[in-house]
Design an enzyme around this catalytic site. Structure first.
Site, PDB file in Angstrom:
ATOM      1  N   HIS A  96     -28.696 -27.245  -5.637  1.00 36.88           N
ATOM      2  CA  HIS A  96     -28.173 -25.917  -5.972  1.00 36.88           C
ATOM      3  C   HIS A  96     -27.052 -26.083  -6.990  1.00 36.88           C
ATOM      4  CE1 HIS A  96     -27.481 -21.723  -5.712  1.00 36.88           C
ATOM      5  NE2 HIS A  96     -26.838 -21.625  -4.574  1.00 36.88           N
ATOM      6  N   HIS A 110     -37.206 -23.673 -11.765  1.00 39.18           N
ATOM      7  CA  HIS A 110     -36.447 -22.733 -10.948  1.00 39.18           C
ATOM      8  C   HIS A 110     -37.364 -22.148  -9.883  1.00 39.18           C
ATOM      9  CE1 HIS A 110     -34.129 -19.154  -9.816  1.00 39.18           C
ATOM     10  NE2 HIS A 110     -33.083 -19.848 -10.216  1.00 39.18           N
ATOM     11  N   ASP A 169     -28.489 -24.687 -15.860  1.00 42.95           N
ATOM     12  CA  ASP A 169     -27.683 -25.912 -15.810  1.00 42.95           C
ATOM     13  C   ASP A 169     -27.827 -26.779 -17.052  1.00 42.95           C
ATOM     14  OD1 ASP A 169     -28.772 -25.921 -12.441  1.00 42.95           O
ATOM     15  OD2 ASP A 169     -26.797 -25.294 -13.187  1.00 42.95           O
TER      16      ASP A 169
HETATM   17  C1  MLT Z   1     -28.544 -19.466  -8.934  1.00 44.54           C
HETATM   18  O1  MLT Z   1     -28.022 -18.916  -9.915  1.00 44.54           O
HETATM   19  O2  MLT Z   1     -28.172 -19.271  -7.778  1.00 44.54           O
HETATM   20  C2  MLT Z   1     -29.581 -20.470  -9.168  1.00 44.54           C
HETATM   21  O3  MLT Z   1     -30.249 -20.226 -10.324  1.00 44.54           O
HETATM   22  C3  MLT Z   1     -30.467 -20.697  -7.991  1.00 44.54           C
HETATM   23  C4  MLT Z   1     -31.298 -19.545  -7.544  1.00 44.54           C
HETATM   24  O4  MLT Z   1     -31.285 -18.482  -8.133  1.00 44.54           O
HETATM   25  O5  MLT Z   1     -32.023 -19.768  -6.540  1.00 44.54           O
END
Ligand code: MLT
Length: 384
Positions: free
Chosen positions: A224, A265, A320
């Site tokens: 995460h 993702h 990221d």
């Molecule tokens: C987020 O911004 O929390 C991440 O991209 C992970 C997600 O959306 O599951």
């Protein structure tokens, strides 16, 4: 009928299983995240306080409301209570991971000043975050003397930069990158792990501080929030923007079943607009930065390689891929701290979602989370 649950959905990490409603944001698989209906690119050049107001109130503030909200955050952001400060100062510089310090710092604030009024506690925490972040950075680095006192009236990001002691053009560059990063990371639908964890804890009517601290612990995982740290370390391991060398490196990583950080993702099925926006900012502020040049090359080289693998549903960049290289280019050269910036931003989104759940059902609130688990390999038996 929203969804038919079959045994295939069990032990799948609740992937794609609808469990609730979200009023702050949604993630379209192809268009990415929208805050209260606005695509995030419409909001990224705004004041961060205005976007927090949007998540909290489901509409953008008028000019007058923006000023009132700004001064409310200034008032609530007065100096951190001594008790909470002592806790942070009792930690050994360099110890643990910065996300541990963030979680501990939030719990220490809760121990010192939890009121039990969820809205007030959420606003107090949001207002305190710039100072908490600056103290974590300076105390963990053993640089307490470099910390500047908070300057009332400055914005959230501005005050962090001021308390860190940055000045002049460097301060402006850092503010630009942090504000962009901050707005892009505030919220990402109802089901990402940090948000879901924070809401699950809050559903038992635990304090805002306990709920957000739990969310930060969820965010600290490499699958995460800590992926932004791992991604910059991945970029530095590659160390070249030569496309052929990158291809060879990536294929070797895949052969050894090692993760290709910055791609893929759970929901998105196209390039994350947050990644695109951060790369556009990188082209503006650090086009010749060595890390950023590698990021630019990865964006071109990797998707075709990952597309060769049938089980990969999303070969495209996620948020990221570039965030670490931009933070590094303005002076934050220790990747360990990158996830704390993600956490800081997410405090606002998760708080807004918790408050929505507390106000649901005419104020009775969303019931305590109690998903069902099917017993497995547990034949009934009795002690002889
Ligand atoms: C987020 O911004 O929390 C991440 O991209 C992970 C997600 O959306 O599951």
């Amino acid at each position: 009928m929203l969804f038919t649950i079959t045994s295939k959905n069990l032990d799948s990490g609740l992937r794609g299983v609808p469990v609730g409603t979200c009023r702050t944001s949604f993630v379209d698989p192809y268009e990415g995240v929208h805050y209260v209906g606005y695509p995030v690119e419409d909001l990224v050049n705004m004041e961060e306080e205005d976007v927090i107001f949007l998540l909290m109130n489901k509409r953008l503030p008028t000019e007058e409301e923006a000023q009132e909200f700004h001064s409310e955050l200034t008032q609530r952001g007065e100096s951190i209570p001594t008790g909470a400060l002592r806790v942070l100062e009792s930690l050994t510089p360099g110890s643990g991971h910065p996300m541990d310090w963030l979680s501990i710092g939030i719990m220490a604030l809760g121990a010192a000043e939890n009121t039990g009024d969820a809205k007030a506690d959420a606003m107090n925490l949001i207002a305190r975050m710039p100072e908490l972040m600056a103290r974590i950075f300076r105390l963990r680095a053993g640089e307490k003397d470099k910390l500047k006192p908070r300057r009332p009236g400055l914005g959230l990001v501005e005050n962090f930069v001021h308390m860190m002691g940055y000045e002049g053009q460097q301060a402006r560059d850092i503010e630009r990158v942090l504000r962009f990063f901050f707005i892009l990371h505030m919220d990402h639908g109802g089901g990402n792990l940090s948000t879901f964890s924070g809401k699950a804890v809050a559903s038992g009517r635990a304090s805002i501080y306990s709920s957000i601290s739990s969310a930060m612990n969820a965010l600290s995982g490499p699958l995460h929030g800590r992926a932004n740290q791992a991604c910059l370390e991945f970029v530095q391991r590659i160390g070249t923007s030569d496309h052929k060398e990158i291809e060879d490196f990536v294929r070797t990583e895949l052969e050894n079943r090692r993760p290709i950080f910055g791609f893929g993702h759970g929901v998105l099925r196209a390039e994350d607009p947050r990644a695109r926006l951060l790369i556009e900012l990188g082209e503006e502020i650090c086009p010749d930065d060595e890390n950023f040049k590698i990021v630019r090359a990865l964006r071109e080289v990797v998707p075709p390689i990952l597309s060769e693998i049938p089980k990969i549903s999303n070969p495209y960049p996620n948020v990221d891929i570039a965030s670490g290289s931009l933070l590094h280019s303005v002076g934050f050269t220790i990747p360990e701290y990158y996830t704390t910036f993600f956490g800081w931003a997410r405090v606002a989104g998760i708080s807004a979602q918790i408050l929505d759940e507390r106000n649901a059902r005419d104020g009775r609130g969303t019931p305590i989370y109690r998903p069902k688990y099917i017993p497995k390999n547990q034949p009934l038996r009795r002690l002889e």
